[in-house]
Design a protein around this motif. Structure first.
Motif, short mmCIF file in Angstrom:
data_model
loop_
_atom_site.label_atom_id
_atom_site.label_comp_id
_atom_site.label_asym_id
_atom_site.label_seq_id
_atom_site.Cartn_x
_atom_site.Cartn_y
_atom_site.Cartn_z
N SER A 77 0.81 -0.83 -0.13
CA SER A 77 -0.04 0.01 -0.01
C SER A 77 0.13 1.65 0.04
O SER A 77 2.11 0.72 0.82
CB SER A 77 -1.16 -0.04 1.20
OG SER A 77 -1.62 1.65 1.04
N ALA B 123 -2.49 4.33 -3.38
CA ALA B 123 -2.69 2.42 -4.37
C ALA B 123 -2.51 1.63 -3.44
O ALA B 123 -1.40 1.56 -2.41
CB ALA B 123 -1.18 2.41 -5.46
N ASN B 124 -3.29 0.80 -3.44
CA ASN B 124 -3.21 -0.21 -3.00
C ASN B 124 -2.13 -1.90 -4.47
O ASN B 124 -3.74 -1.82 -5.04
CB ASN B 124 -3.78 -1.14 -2.05
CG ASN B 124 -4.27 -0.43 -1.11
OD1 ASN B 124 -3.82 -0.16 0.20
ND2 ASN B 124 -5.38 1.22 -0.92
N THR B 125 -1.95 -2.47 -3.62
CA THR B 125 -1.16 -4.26 -4.47
C THR B 125 -1.63 -5.03 -3.53
O THR B 125 -1.04 -6.07 -2.32
CB THR B 125 -0.49 -4.04 -4.93
OG1 THR B 125 -0.07 -2.66 -5.71
CG2 THR B 125 0.00 -5.80 -6.53
N THR C 156 -2.88 -10.63 -9.36
CA THR C 156 -2.10 -9.70 -8.98
C THR C 156 -3.59 -8.19 -9.21
O THR C 156 -3.84 -7.82 -9.90
CB THR C 156 -1.44 -8.73 -9.07
OG1 THR C 156 -0.47 -10.00 -8.98
CG2 THR C 156 -0.89 -7.59 -8.31
N LYS D 192 -5.18 -4.13 -8.35
CA LYS D 192 -4.50 -3.04 -7.85
C LYS D 192 -5.95 -2.34 -7.56
O LYS D 192 -6.29 -2.56 -8.95
CB LYS D 192 -3.23 -2.83 -8.76
CG LYS D 192 -1.81 -3.45 -9.06
CD LYS D 192 -1.24 -2.65 -9.91
CE LYS D 192 -0.30 -3.67 -9.73
NZ LYS D 192 1.29 -3.82 -11.13
N ASP E 10 -6.21 2.24 -6.77
CA ASP E 10 -6.37 3.51 -7.24
C ASP E 10 -7.08 4.17 -6.66
O ASP E 10 -7.92 4.63 -7.90
CB ASP E 10 -4.91 3.41 -8.20
CG ASP E 10 -4.00 4.50 -7.62
OD1 ASP E 10 -4.34 5.06 -7.11
OD2 ASP E 10 -3.48 5.52 -8.84
#
Length: 932
Positions: free
Chosen positions: A314, A390-392, A400, A402, A404
């Motif tokens: 994050s 932003a978070n992954t 994955t 993502k 944002d």
């Protein structure tokens, strides 16, 4: 590398093509010699360069050099590893970008150029297209602008707080907010990637070589910055904080020729002017002034990064800047055309000179002129805020996700004030003019005598002063979600992405115009000495000293101030709203075509759904008739492909193909209009205004780049590009425009159809060009040259687009921002703590877009320029008690390069004459940087 100047003909205005060829040939020869020298050295040593041992140039990851060479090496690495065709700038450490501003740094990249505004680099032109065609991102997110349209002013972003810049020249399906000419992505530091604590602070003293041009101006300033980067909790939490303040002086010596014409060539009904040579081209008005600008900008950057494990990451980042500019101007201007005072201006002792076969009045005396002494105070405050989260999420080593969320806001509050003064009655002015760029020379009566120079309107403008206050706000709210899936079973498909981005943008502007008049027609003198500054000298154009004062101190003391707005003023108020929904999918490719050729890249597509609307006023007879809201919606499918063929030995061939777009300038979308029914018979509708139903510029783009990487931080590349613009936006007349819904203001038109002038989509054309670039370290040529290095690039661009198809002016119809030749050269030396860097950037003549009279936008033909910058530095070694301290001396605009424009003669001769000639002086900076 020495840049060839544009050769001029006998009269100094015709540009030759030969030096352009020489310029490109010189750059090509130097790059090829460097490449062959490296090959020869490798052959002598019987071994390959590091890049030849590993096509991926992984050895760059272990480079231990610092300073300029480290920044160059990192930038070359970014370019090498990208799947798109990109250019990059990288700071070796936070706050260590090598130039005074971000715009200066970006403008040194291949195919890019900066446009100087008020003496400083401000906007960026990519591949011959103005800033309106470029997308600007901060950490991958579209940014708002403080100007009237989309073009981002890069002086809002302190170089001390930007860690790297990547310029995408080819589109990518996963790149949101991209432009038609290219996309600039500004990037702040990521603390966990840095991997260690950094505490850095620095300061610089700044001075302008012109000194104090006026008693209320500043010629000295300072810059200060500090940053803190650290990691906590076993490197799972990272923090970065940075602040930067600039208090920078800018000085300006300005001269402008208003317009040139042969008044005997056409019958304009102008009164005779005794003494003016018959059939000779004459200058019809002039101005000279000095300006002092005190620019203060405070910037703050913050990043919070959290990565507790490999499955979650994050990042919360924030950027804020407050930009204040206080500008004062003291000058003189006058009109001497035949209509001024009904032909009240005459000539005596007039002499002519030959200019390209025509007689031009170049010396003599003007009689009956009424020079206006102008004192201006212009104040501006910009606030820029940007934040993103932003978070992954990773799971199963396959997926994955993502997300944002971002917000960007820009506000500008501006006030522009001008008051007039002058001697009573007509005056005699001696003049000696030039037909080549430079300061002209005039002899004026004493314009500084407070007993003889009165407050009044000597030029007959209808008011004794004018003030315009304006406010505008631009906001973007955006959200994005993207899913990536690894594909382990495929021999060519490594992963694919699908995503969605939502972008909501609102831009609004409000402006109010005030006139200032002296009560009862008075023409007072400033008998109170406390209201006067020391006289300002205009000796550089021979005008002597002029009366100088602060107009804001006089405004309420002497003047009646009231709102007075024309149709054009009322139409400046508008609101534009855009909702952009982007759906995209992208396949990421990586495969071995043969034992020696590796192919990687991506193929993707975007679908963009655009909705836009605007609210503005219909103004008639200097009053608002009605408000109106108009808009439209449309969709675009944009496929893209980027492929990189790696042949080993450092050789790479890149290919890009895409369909791309750029939405219209925001001010073009305004719903403003000035529409009315004529008083004469027949009663017909006519009008002009903006067009909220405009659709984007659209183009098909193709790029090809051949690159050779060798050693650490060295490469040479040759790129060609072609953009086929399917549509371009022109100012057009529509004789059958439907005026239904417009208020006829009590009149009865014979028809609801009439002529309307507005922006509209029309036929496009091509943009094409070639770029040669290279970076080479001295040791790549020979060990004795260790520490030396060079960055060289040159580009040639041309276009078939005529942005003014109805204008028959010769040689002026070029696409805004297009310089056919752009070149940059940087040579540096860095060893044993000492560093030196000399940089020159060059751009060919181009058509620039600038703010003009009363805030309107105007195209002006700007002559070629070379700007030379110099930098010296010394970093104390680790063995010294002063370890961590570095000293820096910089000189910006070392050659005091003037800003020069030309204007075409107004009666159709096809000749160009000097227009503006402005010098800004040199900026000196002496400072330090300390890394704890």
């Amino acid at each position: 590398m020495t840049h060839q100047a544009h050769a001029r003909g006998a009269a100094g205005s015709q540009l030759r093509f030969v030096p352009r060829k020489q310029l490109l040939a010189s750059a090509c020869a130097l790059a090829l010699v460097s490449t062959f020298a490296v090959h020869a050295q490798d052959a002598q040593q019987g071994q390959t360069a590091p890049a030849q041992q590993n096509p991926d140039v992984d050895t760059l990851d272990t480079v231990q050099v610092t300073g300029i060479r480290a920044a160059v090496t990192k930038a070359v690495e970014i370019k090498n590893e990208s799947t798109s065709i990109v250019e990059a700038i990288s700071a070796e450490d936070i706050g260590k970008l090598p130039d005074i501003s971000i715009a200066d740094s970006i403008s040194r990249l291949p195919g890019l150029a900066t446009q100087r505004v008020d003496g400083r680099s401000q906007v960026i032109n990519i591949r011959g297209m103005s800033e309106q065609f470029a997308g600007t991102l901060l950490n991958g997110r579209e940014q708002v602008s403080t100007g009237d349209s989309r073009g981002v002013e890069f002086d809002q972003y302190p170089a001390e707080l930007i860690n790297s810049v990547v310029v995408y020249k080819t589109p990518d399906a996963g790149l949101i907010g991209q432009g038609l000419s290219g996309t600039v992505d500004l990037q702040t530091v990521r603390p966990l990637s840095l991997g260690e604590r950094r505490i850095v602070f620095g300061g610089q003293y700044e001075a302008n070589s012109f000194g104090d041009l006026s008693s209320d101006g500043e010629d000295r300033g300072y810059r200060a910055s500090a940053s803190y980067v650290d990691q906590f909790a076993n490197d799972t939490i990272g923090v970065a904080l940075g602040v930067a303040r600039i208090n920078s002086p800018f000085q300006e010596k300005h001269y402008k020729a208003w317009w040139w014409a042969d008044m005997d060539a056409v019958d304009w009904g102008d009164p005779p002017q005794p003494g003016r040579p018959a059939n000779a081209i004459a200058l019809q008005g002039s101005e000279g002034w000095v300006k002092s600008r005190d620019l203060q900008r405070d910037g703050v950057m913050g990043v919070l990064e959290f990565k507790p494990n490999e499955n979650f990451h994050s990042i919360l980042d924030m950027y804020y800047s407050k930009f204040e500019q206080d500008e004062v101007m003291h000058g003189v201007m006058w009109n001497n055309d035949p209509w001024f005072q009904n032909g009240g201006v005459s000539y005596s002792n007039a002499s002519t000179s030959q200019y390209q076969g025509r007689d031009v009045v170049t010396s003599g005396t003007l009689n009956g002129v009424r020079p206006a002494v102008r004192n201006d105070s212009n104040q501006r405050e910009d606030k820029l805020f940007s934040a993103g989260w932003a978070n992954t999420f990773n799971w199963g080593d396959i997926y994955t996700l993502k997300t944002d969320l971002s917000y960007s806001r820009a506000e500008r509050d501006q006030s522009v004030l001008e008051l007039y003064a002058g001697r009573l009655g007509g005056q005699s002015v001696d003049f000696n003019l030039r037909t080549d760029p430079g300061f002209a020379h005039y002899g004026l009566p004493d314009m500084a005598d407070p007993g003889a120079v009165y407050l009044w309107d000597p030029q007959g403008w209808g008011h004794d002063g004018r003030m315009e206050d304006s406010f505008q706000k631009d906001t973007i709210k955006a959200g994005r979600v993207e899913l990536n899936r690894l594909v382990e079973s495929s021999d060519f498909l490594r992963s694919f992405d699908v995503g969605f981005n939502y972008n909501r943008r609102t831009k609004e502007k409000v402006a109010t115009v005030f006139f200032a008049d002296l009560p009862n027609g008075r023409t007072p003198t400033l008998v109170d000495p406390s209201l006067l500054y020391s006289p300002t000298s205009l000796g550089f154009v021979g005008m002597g000293n002029i009366l100088s004062f602060n107009p804001r101190n006089l405004l309420n003391r002497y003047y009646d101030v009231y709102v007075s707005e024309s149709n054009d003023d009322l139409r400046k108020d508008f609101t534009v709203e855009e909702t952009i929904k982007t759906f995209y999918a992208k396949a990421n490719l990586d495969m071995d075509l043969t034992d020696k050729i590796r192919l990687r890249g991506n193929v993707g597509v975007q679908y963009i759904r655009s909705e836009q609307s605007s609210t503005g006023f219909n103004a008639n007879n200097n009053a608002i008739v009605a408000a109106q809201t108009l808009g439209t919606s449309y969709g675009d499918i944009l496929p893209s492909m980027n492929l990189v063929a790696d042949f080993g030995g450092g050789w790479m061939l890149r290919f890009g193909a895409a369909k791309t777009l750029m939405r219209p300038p925001i001010n073009y979308l305004s719903a403003d209009s000035s529409a009315s029914v004529s008083d004469s018979s027949p009663a017909l509708w006519s009008g002009s205004g903006g067009n909220p139903k405009l659709e984007p510029y659209r183009a098909n783009a193709y790029d090809l780049s051949l690159e050779r990487y060798f050693g650490e931080g060295s490469y040479v590349g040759l790129a060609v590009f072609y953009k086929d613009l399917e549509t371009y936006i022109y100012r057009q007349n529509f004789p059958q425009w439907d005026f239904s819904g417009y208020d006829p203001d009590g009149k009865t038109p014979v028809s609801n159809f009439g002529n309307y002038s507005t922006w509209a989509n029309g036929t496009g054309g091509y943009m094409r060009g070639v770029e040669l670039s290279g970076a080479i370290t001295g040791e790549a040529i020979h060990p004795v040259l260790e520490g030396f290095g060079a960055l060289l690039n040159a580009s040639y661009t041309e276009s078939s687009i005529d942005p003014d198809p109805g204008d028959n002016s010769v040689g002026t119809d070029t696409i805004p921002g297009l310089s056919k030749i752009v070149a940059n050269a940087t040579v540096y030396y860095e060893k044993h703590g000492f560093s030196a860097r000399l940089s020159q950037r060059y751009r060919d003549r181009y058509r620039g877009e600038y703010s003009a009279l009363f805030g309107q936008r105007q195209y002006r033909f700007t002559l070629s320029e070379r700007v030379l910058d110099l930098q010296f530095g010394y970093e104390f070694p680790e063995t010294s008690k002063l370890s961590g301290l570095s000293l820096l001396l910089q000189v910006n605009n070392l050659n005091n390069e003037p800003f020069r424009t030309q204007v075409s003669e107004s009666t159709g001769t096809g000749l160009f004459f000097p227009e503006e000639y402005t010098e800004y002086g040199r900026q000196y900076m002496l400072g330090f940087r300390y890394n704890l």
